[in-house]
Design a protein around this motif. Structure first.
Motif, PDB file in Angstrom:
ATOM      1  N   GLY A 187       0.763  -1.133   0.063  1.00  0.00           N
ATOM      2  CA  GLY A 187       0.026   0.000   0.111  1.00  0.00           C
ATOM      3  C   GLY A 187       0.794   1.381   0.053  1.00  0.00           C
ATOM      4  N   CYS A 188       2.334   1.231  -0.204  1.00  0.00           N
ATOM      5  CA  CYS A 188       2.965   2.338  -0.264  1.00  0.00           C
ATOM      6  C   CYS A 188       2.778   3.193  -1.515  1.00  0.00           C
ATOM      7  CB  CYS A 188       4.416   1.911  -0.045  1.00  0.00           C
ATOM      8  SG  CYS A 188       5.572   3.271  -0.323  1.00  0.00           S
ATOM      9  N   THR A 189       2.252   4.354  -1.544  1.00  0.00           N
ATOM     10  CA  THR A 189       2.203   5.223  -2.380  1.00  0.00           C
ATOM     11  C   THR A 189       3.411   6.388  -2.535  1.00  0.00           C
ATOM     12  OG1 THR A 189       0.786   6.737  -1.170  1.00  0.00           O
ATOM     13  CG2 THR A 189      -0.355   5.026  -2.384  1.00  0.00           C
ATOM     14  N   TYR A 190       4.300   6.151  -1.636  1.00  0.00           N
ATOM     15  CA  TYR A 190       5.096   7.240  -1.686  1.00  0.00           C
ATOM     16  C   TYR A 190       6.637   6.731  -1.162  1.00  0.00           C
ATOM     17  CZ  TYR A 190       7.105  12.150  -0.669  1.00  0.00           C
ATOM     18  OH  TYR A 190       7.958  13.295  -0.560  1.00  0.00           O
ATOM     19  N   LEU A 191       7.537   6.678  -2.071  1.00  0.00           N
ATOM     20  CA  LEU A 191       8.786   5.915  -1.888  1.00  0.00           C
ATOM     21  C   LEU A 191      10.038   6.597  -2.181  1.00  0.00           C
ATOM     22  CD1 LEU A 191      10.434   3.147  -1.242  1.00  0.00           C
ATOM     23  CD2 LEU A 191      10.213   2.814  -3.463  1.00  0.00           C
ATOM     24  N   GLN A 192      10.712   6.949  -1.402  1.00  0.00           N
ATOM     25  CA  GLN A 192      12.182   7.731  -1.590  1.00  0.00           C
ATOM     26  C   GLN A 192      13.309   7.109  -1.768  1.00  0.00           C
ATOM     27  OE1 GLN A 192      12.256  11.703   0.160  1.00  0.00           O
ATOM     28  NE2 GLN A 192      14.331  10.907   1.197  1.00  0.00           N
ATOM     29  N   LEU A 193      14.193   7.233  -2.741  1.00  0.00           N
ATOM     30  CA  LEU A 193      15.480   6.498  -2.764  1.00  0.00           C
ATOM     31  C   LEU A 193      16.407   7.759  -2.335  1.00  0.00           C
ATOM     32  CD1 LEU A 193      14.871   4.777  -6.214  1.00  0.00           C
ATOM     33  CD2 LEU A 193      14.682   4.027  -3.945  1.00  0.00           C
ATOM     34  N   ASP A 194      17.262   7.413  -1.242  1.00  0.00           N
ATOM     35  CA  ASP A 194      18.227   8.215  -0.914  1.00  0.00           C
ATOM     36  C   ASP A 194      19.487   7.993  -1.321  1.00  0.00           C
ATOM     37  OD1 ASP A 194      16.463   9.906   0.808  1.00  0.00           O
ATOM     38  OD2 ASP A 194      16.680   8.192   2.495  1.00  0.00           O
ATOM     39  N   ASP A 195      20.250   8.978  -2.283  1.00  0.00           N
ATOM     40  CA  ASP A 195      21.386   8.678  -2.690  1.00  0.00           C
ATOM     41  C   ASP A 195      22.408   9.954  -2.495  1.00  0.00           C
ATOM     42  OD1 ASP A 195      23.240   8.469  -5.099  1.00  0.00           O
ATOM     43  OD2 ASP A 195      21.959   7.371  -6.003  1.00  0.00           O
ATOM     44  N   THR A 196      23.545   9.386  -1.815  1.00  0.00           N
ATOM     45  CA  THR A 196      24.564  10.568  -1.929  1.00  0.00           C
ATOM     46  C   THR A 196      25.664  10.426  -3.026  1.00  0.00           C
ATOM     47  OG1 THR A 196      25.919   8.939  -0.615  1.00  0.00           O
ATOM     48  CG2 THR A 196      24.793  10.485   0.824  1.00  0.00           C
ATOM     49  N   SER A 197      25.574   9.133  -3.514  1.00  0.00           N
ATOM     50  CA  SER A 197      26.729   9.180  -4.619  1.00  0.00           C
ATOM     51  C   SER A 197      26.414  10.173  -5.727  1.00  0.00           C
ATOM     52  CB  SER A 197      26.611   7.827  -5.171  1.00  0.00           C
ATOM     53  OG  SER A 197      25.698   7.547  -5.956  1.00  0.00           O
ATOM     54  N   LEU A 198      25.209  10.318  -6.103  1.00  0.00           N
ATOM     55  CA  LEU A 198      24.954  11.210  -7.305  1.00  0.00           C
ATOM     56  C   LEU A 198      25.287  12.710  -6.814  1.00  0.00           C
ATOM     57  CD1 LEU A 198      21.692   9.463  -8.903  1.00  0.00           C
ATOM     58  CD2 LEU A 198      23.888   9.662  -9.856  1.00  0.00           C
ATOM     59  N   GLY A 238       0.307   3.981  -9.264  1.00  0.00           N
ATOM     60  CA  GLY A 238      -0.040   4.706  -8.081  1.00  0.00           C
ATOM     61  C   GLY A 238       1.171   4.844  -6.972  1.00  0.00           C
ATOM     62  N   LEU A 239       2.400   4.597  -7.511  1.00  0.00           N
ATOM     63  CA  LEU A 239       3.477   4.774  -6.688  1.00  0.00           C
ATOM     64  C   LEU A 239       4.354   5.698  -6.998  1.00  0.00           C
ATOM     65  CD1 LEU A 239       5.415   3.582  -4.318  1.00  0.00           C
ATOM     66  CD2 LEU A 239       6.544   2.166  -6.056  1.00  0.00           C
ATOM     67  N   ARG A 240       4.350   6.826  -6.192  1.00  0.00           N
ATOM     68  CA  ARG A 240       5.203   8.148  -6.571  1.00  0.00           C
ATOM     69  C   ARG A 240       6.614   7.769  -5.802  1.00  0.00           C
ATOM     70  NH1 ARG A 240       3.586  12.060  -9.759  1.00  0.00           N
ATOM     71  NH2 ARG A 240       4.398  13.674  -8.532  1.00  0.00           N
ATOM     72  N   VAL A 241       7.698   8.144  -6.794  1.00  0.00           N
ATOM     73  CA  VAL A 241       8.992   7.871  -6.221  1.00  0.00           C
ATOM     74  C   VAL A 241       9.755   9.189  -6.355  1.00  0.00           C
ATOM     75  CG1 VAL A 241      11.028   6.416  -6.748  1.00  0.00           C
ATOM     76  CG2 VAL A 241       8.996   5.467  -7.203  1.00  0.00           C
ATOM     77  N   THR A 242      10.511   9.575  -5.524  1.00  0.00           N
ATOM     78  CA  THR A 242      11.556  10.698  -5.310  1.00  0.00           C
ATOM     79  C   THR A 242      12.962  10.151  -5.168  1.00  0.00           C
ATOM     80  OG1 THR A 242      11.097  10.850  -3.039  1.00  0.00           O
ATOM     81  CG2 THR A 242       9.635  12.151  -4.543  1.00  0.00           C
ATOM     82  N   THR A 243      13.754  10.974  -5.182  1.00  0.00           N
ATOM     83  CA  THR A 243      15.134  10.676  -4.759  1.00  0.00           C
ATOM     84  C   THR A 243      15.547  12.004  -4.035  1.00  0.00           C
ATOM     85  OG1 THR A 243      17.537   9.889  -5.543  1.00  0.00           O
ATOM     86  CG2 THR A 243      16.246  11.469  -6.769  1.00  0.00           C
ATOM     87  N   GLY A 269      17.271  15.078 -16.719  1.00  0.00           N
ATOM     88  CA  GLY A 269      17.029  14.630 -17.858  1.00  0.00           C
ATOM     89  C   GLY A 269      16.453  13.165 -18.031  1.00  0.00           C
ATOM     90  N   GLY A 270      17.278  12.418 -17.208  1.00  0.00           N
ATOM     91  CA  GLY A 270      17.117  10.916 -17.555  1.00  0.00           C
ATOM     92  C   GLY A 270      16.821   9.920 -16.301  1.00  0.00           C
ATOM     93  N   LEU A 271      16.723  10.518 -15.150  1.00  0.00           N
ATOM     94  CA  LEU A 271      16.258   9.558 -14.084  1.00  0.00           C
ATOM     95  C   LEU A 271      14.874   9.579 -13.956  1.00  0.00           C
ATOM     96  CD1 LEU A 271      17.241   7.815 -11.683  1.00  0.00           C
ATOM     97  CD2 LEU A 271      17.153   9.729 -10.190  1.00  0.00           C
ATOM     98  N   ASP A 272      14.405   8.245 -13.990  1.00  0.00           N
ATOM     99  CA  ASP A 272      12.735   8.321 -13.953  1.00  0.00           C
ATOM    100  C   ASP A 272      12.125   8.356 -12.688  1.00  0.00           C
ATOM    101  OD1 ASP A 272      10.287   7.835 -15.030  1.00  0.00           O
ATOM    102  OD2 ASP A 272      10.707   5.681 -15.426  1.00  0.00           O
ATOM    103  N   VAL A 273      12.146   9.540 -11.978  1.00  0.00           N
ATOM    104  CA  VAL A 273      11.531   9.491 -10.752  1.00  0.00           C
ATOM    105  C   VAL A 273      10.379  10.753 -10.879  1.00  0.00           C
ATOM    106  CG1 VAL A 273      13.517   8.652  -9.226  1.00  0.00           C
ATOM    107  CG2 VAL A 273      13.278  11.103  -9.833  1.00  0.00           C
ATOM    108  N   ASP A 274       9.565  10.967  -9.746  1.00  0.00           N
ATOM    109  CA  ASP A 274       8.693  11.952  -9.862  1.00  0.00           C
ATOM    110  C   ASP A 274       9.143  13.369  -9.426  1.00  0.00           C
ATOM    111  OD1 ASP A 274       6.452  10.367 -10.963  1.00  0.00           O
ATOM    112  OD2 ASP A 274       6.593   9.151  -9.316  1.00  0.00           O
ATOM    113  N   GLY A 275      10.136  13.239  -8.452  1.00  0.00           N
ATOM    114  CA  GLY A 275      10.793  14.335  -7.960  1.00  0.00           C
ATOM    115  C   GLY A 275      12.114  14.287  -7.233  1.00  0.00           C
ATOM    116  N   PHE A 276      12.555  15.313  -7.262  1.00  0.00           N
ATOM    117  CA  PHE A 276      14.100  15.454  -6.779  1.00  0.00           C
ATOM    118  C   PHE A 276      14.145  16.400  -5.466  1.00  0.00           C
ATOM    119  CE2 PHE A 276      14.355  14.921 -11.232  1.00  0.00           C
ATOM    120  CZ  PHE A 276      15.194  14.223 -11.749  1.00  0.00           C
ATOM    121  N   PHE A 277      14.730  15.699  -4.439  1.00  0.00           N
ATOM    122  CA  PHE A 277      14.787  16.560  -3.257  1.00  0.00           C
ATOM    123  C   PHE A 277      16.414  17.058  -3.204  1.00  0.00           C
ATOM    124  CE2 PHE A 277      11.165  14.591  -1.659  1.00  0.00           C
ATOM    125  CZ  PHE A 277      10.803  15.206  -0.542  1.00  0.00           C
ATOM    126  N   LEU A 278      16.541  18.166  -3.184  1.00  0.00           N
ATOM    127  CA  LEU A 278      18.086  18.700  -3.596  1.00  0.00           C
ATOM    128  C   LEU A 278      18.603  19.735  -2.412  1.00  0.00           C
ATOM    129  CD1 LEU A 278      17.615  19.628  -7.359  1.00  0.00           C
ATOM    130  CD2 LEU A 278      18.407  17.586  -6.466  1.00  0.00           C
TER     131      LEU A 278
END
Length: 372
Positions: A187-198, A238-243, A269-278
């Motif tokens: 039932g998760c609709t909001y997933l965030q991928l945390d990434d320091t490497s990029l 239905g799953l929104r993904v941010t990084t 331009g290339g990462l297929d996510v819905d949003g970027f936390f910067l």
């Protein structure tokens, strides 16, 4: 402009929150053998329930469990992947702050079997969070696939298991794809991928370090982006993904510097996510010019509020910086958050819980003035 009804929200936050003293004491008691696992879990449950309520009181539309059940934002996840083993090697990351330098030391990892997903990671933690939210969107944060490689590079991969590294990347993406599908099923609709490497790879010193390890530092970010995209290719609609990208966050210190210029075109331009936390809380992050590569339909969450100090930002200054960013990406595609978590590791940053929630209320108040 109106409030957003889908993540990421106009006022949002990265995920980790300062651990309450009661939880820290319970962890110490468990380590000393004075508490069993069930007793520690009961304390965790009570603390998560309270912090969800506090996020609602701050005016946020989403809630995390503060990562209260973890020691660090990434390794608690990575060590649960099949094929990844903790080693006795001590890896050091050099951090910096206004007072000087300090090192973060953690166990290394070794990939000595094919990468798999034996079970859904953080399933129980997310299900408990889901049961506590009342009108808020529960958000799950996990490290991105990039972090499995970036921690030790190709040297951490047993080449008798993966003589062809393309197979490693394919297995890693497949394991993450299984995790994504499994949490969506929960039932998760909001997933965030945390990434320091990029974010780290924007720093010439970090690229030099990766080159010394035998990596193709000039193109490593492109490999990471392809792997993340493969992991997300079949996610349900239905799953929104941010990084979330940052340059290190440990006890109010940082590890890397550099604007987003080096990765911007490929990333935005290339990462297929819905949003970027910067991360944009100080000059180490550079200017907003790289945002010109953000395409229509993608949200940018500006991390203008620092989690590294208790000093409260000025609303008018935040509004001015949001206006500056809107020269490169439309205002309707922008949101606001702190620049990182408040407690990426169990130690936490140098501010109090009261100062933490003052920051979150500031984010909400500013967003209301900007977007309505």
């Amino acid at each position: 402009m109106t409030q957003r009804t889908a993540p990421p929200f106009r006022a949002d936050h990265v995920g980790s929150l300062l651990r309450p003293q009661r939880l820290l004491d319970a962890r110490a008691a468990r380590a000393a053998g004075r508490l069993d696992d069930d007793a520690l879990r009961a304390v965790e449950d009570e603390c998560v329930t309270q912090v969800v309520r506090q996020q609602a009181e701050a005016g946020l539309q989403s809630a995390t469990d503060g990562e209260f059940r973890r020691t660090s934002w990434h390794m608690d996840f990575i060590y649960q992947l099949g094929g990844v083993q903790r080693t006795d090697e001590q890896l050091q990351v050099h951090f910096h702050n206004a007072e000087g330098d300090l090192d973060f030391t953690a166990a290394g990892l070794r990939i000595d079997e094919p990468i798999t997903l034996p079970r859904t990671i953080f399933e129980e933690a997310f299900s408990f969070l889901q049961a506590q939210v009342d009108g808020l969107t529960p958000k799950l944060t996990i490290p991105s696939p990039s972090m499995v490689h970036y921690r030790g590079g190709a040297a951490s991969i047993d080449r008798s298991v993966y003589p062809d590294l393309d197979v490693f990347w394919a297995d890693l993406a497949a394991a993450y794809a299984s995790q994504v599908a499994a949490v969506a099923e929960l039932g998760c609709t909001y997933l965030q991928l945390d990434d320091t490497s990029l974010a780290y790879l924007n720093d010439p010193a970090e690229r030099a370090r990766m080159t010394a390890l035998g990596e193709d530092a000039d193109h490593q970010h492109e490999r990471y982006i392809r792997t993340i995209n493969a992991a997300l290719a079949d996610r349900p609609p239905g799953l929104r993904v941010t990084t979330h990208l940052c340059r290190g966050n440990y006890r109010s210190s940082w590890a890397a510097s550099g604007s987003y210029d080096f990765v911007a075109e490929a990333l935005f331009g290339g990462l297929d996510v819905d949003g970027f936390f910067l991360e944009y809380d100080d000059e180490r992050s550079g200017g907003f010019e790289p945002l010109r590569f953000v395409p229509p339909g993608k949200q940018v969450v500006l991390g203008l509020v620092t989690t590294k100090s208790p000093q409260l930002e000025d609303v008018d200054d935040l509004k001015r910086r949001i206006d500056e960013a809107s020269r490169y990406v439309p205002l309707d595609q922008l949101s606001l958050s702190p620049q990182c978590g408040f407690s990426s590791t169990v130690e936490g940053n140098a501010l109090t819980p009261e100062e933490q929630f003052a920051k979150l209320r500031l984010v909400v108040r500013t967003a209301e003035q900007v977007w309505g």
